[in-house]
Design an enzyme around this catalytic site. Sequence first.
Site, PDB file in Angstrom:
ATOM      1  N   HIS A  37       0.836  -1.199   0.000  1.00 36.27           N
ATOM      2  CA  HIS A  37       0.000   0.000   0.000  1.00 36.27           C
ATOM      3  C   HIS A  37       0.866   1.242   0.000  1.00 36.27           C
ATOM      4  CE1 HIS A  37       0.762  -1.167   4.187  1.00 36.27           C
ATOM      5  NE2 HIS A  37       0.764   0.120   4.479  1.00 36.27           N
ATOM      6  N   CYS A  74       1.586   2.876  11.678  1.00 35.61           N
ATOM      7  CA  CYS A  74       2.584   2.473  10.690  1.00 35.61           C
ATOM      8  C   CYS A  74       2.927   3.692   9.837  1.00 35.61           C
ATOM      9  CB  CYS A  74       2.078   1.319   9.824  1.00 35.61           C
ATOM     10  SG  CYS A  74       0.838   1.770   8.597  1.00 35.61           S
TER      11      CYS A  74
END
Length: 687
Positions: free
Chosen positions: A67, A192
């Site tokens: 991603h 993250c």
Amino acid sequence: MTESIIAPELVALDVSAGTDKNEVIAYLAARITDAGRSTSVDGLVEAALAREAQSATGLPGGIAIPHCRAAAVTAASLGFARLDPKVDFGAPDGGADLVFLIAAPESGGSQHMKLLSALARALVRPEFTASLRAAATPEEVVALVEGVITPKPAEPKPAAPGTAASATPAPAAPAPAAAPSDKPSLVAITACPTGIAHTYMAADALKLAAERAGVELTVETQGSSGSTPLSAQTIADAGAVVFATDVGVKGRERFAGKPVITSGVKRGINEPDAMIAEAVAAASDPNATRVDGAAAASGETASAPTGLGGQLKRALLTGVSYMIPFVAAGGLLIALGFLLGGYEIGNSTLSEGMSDGAYVALHNSLWNLPDGGLLQYLGSVSFATGQAAMSLMVAVLAGYIAYAIADRPGLAPGFVAGVLAVTVNAGFIGGVVGGLLAGVVALWIGKLQLPQWARGLMPVVIIPLFATLITGGLMYMVLAGPLRWVNEAMTDALNGMSGSSKIALGVVLGLMMCFDLGGPVNKAAYAFGVAGIGLATAGVPQWEMMAAVMAAGMVPPLALALASTVLRPSLFTEPERENGKAAWFLGASFISEGAIPFAAADPLRVIPSMMLGGAVTGGLSMALGAQLRAPHGGVFVLFAMNGTWWKFLIALAAGVVVSAVAVVAAKSVVREDAAATESAQPAAVAA
């Protein structure tokens, strides 16, 4: 109507999309671009691979979720591939057959981020992944995904016969009181680097693990779709805190004194039960690690080194990374000053102790130009401004080394230590030692047990005051003499270098610049170079060292650009050939990171080849005597090379050719060996 983030044309079932994750990502990026949701396959692939370089996106259970955010993405999108065979994305249990490429616009709205995070959360549920594996058509996959990201509201149950629909409902029976639990409540933070997927998957995995353990857990997700911060009461009631993060925890000071379990975000997904059990145990352990109010909010991860060496490396890299912008801006402004006003503005003929550039900038103006006219005045202003920025180099280095160790309370003693290092002529080495000393002292003071009324004064008064006093005293009374001697000895040794010793230094610097392409070793070599030209006494030896550092750092991207776009494009994948086109400009600008996509895909052949060319360039640059007065800029600062630009270009060209030929040879030999093996197999079968 808002465009759905997934459509049948973005779904591929039971396909072979490549042999490694780079090829799979390129395959899905092409589908997204072909659907008109991205303007560039290469831009999307580059952003996704950059995220992969930070940490693997493979998850247990055959799942991978590469991603990224990318400027090329025009609409938040999900590309999905059910692979046959599986491809390794770095999961601990093997390859992935379910791969989602999550592509978000660089300025993606919060609504899109919420949709993407909803998908990430669904992927931790076994029944959802089982449905994806059983889906027969792309339309089924689209329906499954839309079902989890935009679930339909539950339909109200019909009223019982004979009951008026409008009747006032009976009051609900009071819920039974929960049985008292002997287990503490917990709080957790997940985060993250991109805040799209792992953040929310870790949150849900930890929640499910807490339910299995019968523990109350409240999670704050510090991700892209926003979150509600934990209330002060929830934090106060918690027995322990879990940090599953790959980045710094925002508001870490809120948890001061709480027992803490710290790891990377992927452990929160892979081992949530273990983390919950550890947190429950820590809550009742008086010797458990605790969140220090003065501790660095550095987002320590499980994979990060936690020993003394690892902590020192992290602190030094933090200091260097904050120092580089001052060096780059200051050095380029000084170089621009020389271009406009001539090298004479660096002399001190107009006022003792002050450069002519600074004197002209202070005593002249646009309405009172110096004898050299407008260009001399503008050059002097640029030079003086750059000189001021460069003068902060050691202080910033020391300040942020201390910050990495002790967080904000370490800034004041760290900056003071850096200023003192310059004052006592301890230079760059003094800044490193002073920053480490200030950070350790500030951290130690922050751990002292003081009365409650005094704890509020710790970060703003007590720690800065006493840490600065102790650090300053040690710098003056104990360390000034030895550090000054080390700095002067290094300077004298450099000034005395000639012949083979100079070439050896250039070779070593070249190897370091090409070893990890922007990593710790590369930064150490670069910091050594800029420290030399930052000295007030900088001269030819320091300028030669800076030229060797920059030339060697330009070799990897330029060599790979030459190899992938000119010499043997067939040896490289399509994404690599496209990256090679961009690497021409990145290399010419002295951005070594332009070689990272090549090195990440094939490190064993690429990195040694680059180091070979870097060593040639570094040694040849020192042998020819190329000089450079600017710390950055690549070919755009040829004017700052004291007329030795042609020597610089010769050294650069030699290293680029050597590295390009070496990487082509390495890839060719391996390919020929593989072809020979394949052709031998049918013969063996026939025999």
